[in-house]
Design a protein around this motif. Structure first.
Motif, short mmCIF file in Angstrom:
data_model
loop_
_atom_site.label_atom_id
_atom_site.label_comp_id
_atom_site.label_asym_id
_atom_site.label_seq_id
_atom_site.Cartn_x
_atom_site.Cartn_y
_atom_site.Cartn_z
N UNK A 261 0.79 -1.22 0.00
CA UNK A 261 0.00 0.00 0.00
C UNK A 261 0.82 1.27 0.00
N UNK A 262 2.14 1.14 0.09
CA UNK A 262 2.99 2.32 -0.01
C UNK A 262 3.57 2.83 1.29
N UNK A 263 3.40 2.10 2.39
CA UNK A 263 4.01 2.51 3.66
C UNK A 263 5.51 2.26 3.60
N UNK A 264 6.29 3.27 3.97
CA UNK A 264 7.75 3.14 4.00
C UNK A 264 8.26 3.31 5.42
N UNK A 265 9.46 2.81 5.68
CA UNK A 265 10.07 2.85 7.02
C UNK A 265 11.32 3.73 6.98
N UNK B 12 12.36 4.89 14.89
CA UNK B 12 11.91 4.44 13.57
C UNK B 12 10.47 4.90 13.37
N UNK B 13 10.11 5.11 12.10
CA UNK B 13 8.77 5.60 11.76
C UNK B 13 8.21 4.83 10.57
N UNK B 14 6.91 4.59 10.60
CA UNK B 14 6.18 4.12 9.43
C UNK B 14 5.51 5.35 8.82
N UNK B 15 5.77 5.59 7.54
CA UNK B 15 5.34 6.83 6.89
C UNK B 15 4.51 6.50 5.65
N UNK B 16 3.41 7.23 5.48
CA UNK B 16 2.57 7.06 4.28
C UNK B 16 2.26 8.43 3.71
N UNK B 17 2.68 8.65 2.48
CA UNK B 17 2.47 9.91 1.78
C UNK B 17 2.89 11.10 2.63
N UNK B 18 4.05 10.96 3.25
CA UNK B 18 4.63 12.04 4.04
C UNK B 18 4.12 12.17 5.45
#
Length: 247
Positions: A83-87, A127-133
């Protein structure tokens, strides 16, 4: 051994994690030895309590690790990734404090502070999980490089933020734990400590947290904490005057 230099009621405290440095000075100073994994021979310290946590073996292959996950966990991790979540990993303290304290305020939890996290020194990572900024989930870690152990220190999510996709936030947090474990494994760490486990949980909320951690396939281990007598007295005194737990 991770050694944290902390302040408690305006006094210096030596807080050891997993292993400790023996010495007579520990008997008379403010010393805490948390989650000991070594034979404890220092009779000058008293055993204060025992607790439990869940540990994952980072020496396993990725296939073995995934096999230990629950089926639904594997599915949600895949969905978050597709779905586009980045770490992302960072060491900036102020940004984490702002994210965590917003979460803590929404859930009536104790806040953290820049000073408290600075006490971890080089033993700290975020650490962070990021979606569309937008940051959906955040973790802080206590790192013990000599013992190759990393401990989940704090966790926060943006599930309660207005407009947030709650399902995506939950999946992103699961992906974050998974990717964190992969990252620390690549850095040579061997144990991922989930940061606690409530034996015989008194509430449904704690039972749910237990279930979440257990879904990653780790094992429950007993932990023993030891404190110097001066520390125990000061902790009691701080509790008496309502000073324990302040940031």
């Amino acid at each position: 051994m991770a050694l944290l230099r902390k302040r408690f009621l305006f006094l210096d405290v030596n807080e050891y994690w997993y292993t400790y440095k023996e010495g007579l000075s520990n008997w008379i100073t403010l010393t805490a030895c948390c989650h000991m994994k070594m034979p404890f021979r220092n009779s000058g310290l008293m055993k204060e309590s025992r607790s439990w946590t869940i540990e994952n073996d980072l020496t396993l292959s990725e296939e073995e690790t995934l096999a230990g996950y629950s089926k639904s966990l594997r599915q949600q991790i895949r969905q978050a990734k597709e779905g586009g979540v980045i770490i992302v990993f960072e060491k900036e303290i102020s940004e984490f404090v702002a994210f965590f304290n917003d979460f803590a305020e929404r859930h009536n939890l104790n806040p953290t502070s820049k000073r408290r996290l600075e006490e971890l020194g080089e033993n700290c990572l975020f650490s962070y999980a990021v979606y569309e900024g937008q940051k959906l989930s955040a973790h802080s870690y206590l790192i013990d490089r000599p013992n190759k152990i990393v401990r989940s220190w704090q966790s926060a999510s943006g599930r309660s933020i207005e407009g947030a996709d709650k399902n995506l936030v939950g999946k992103a947090n699961k992906l974050l734990h998974h990717e964190d474990m992969k990252y620390f494994k690549s850095q040579g760490f061997e144990v991922y400590d989930f940061g606690g486990y409530a034996m015989d949980p008194p509430t449904d909320s704690l039972a749910g947290i237990n279930s979440f951690k257990a879904s990653f396939g780790g094992k429950v281990v007993e932990c023993k904490d030891y404190y110097s007598y001066p520390f125990v007295f000061l902790k009691w005194l701080g509790g008496l005057f309502g000073l324990v737990g302040r940031g």
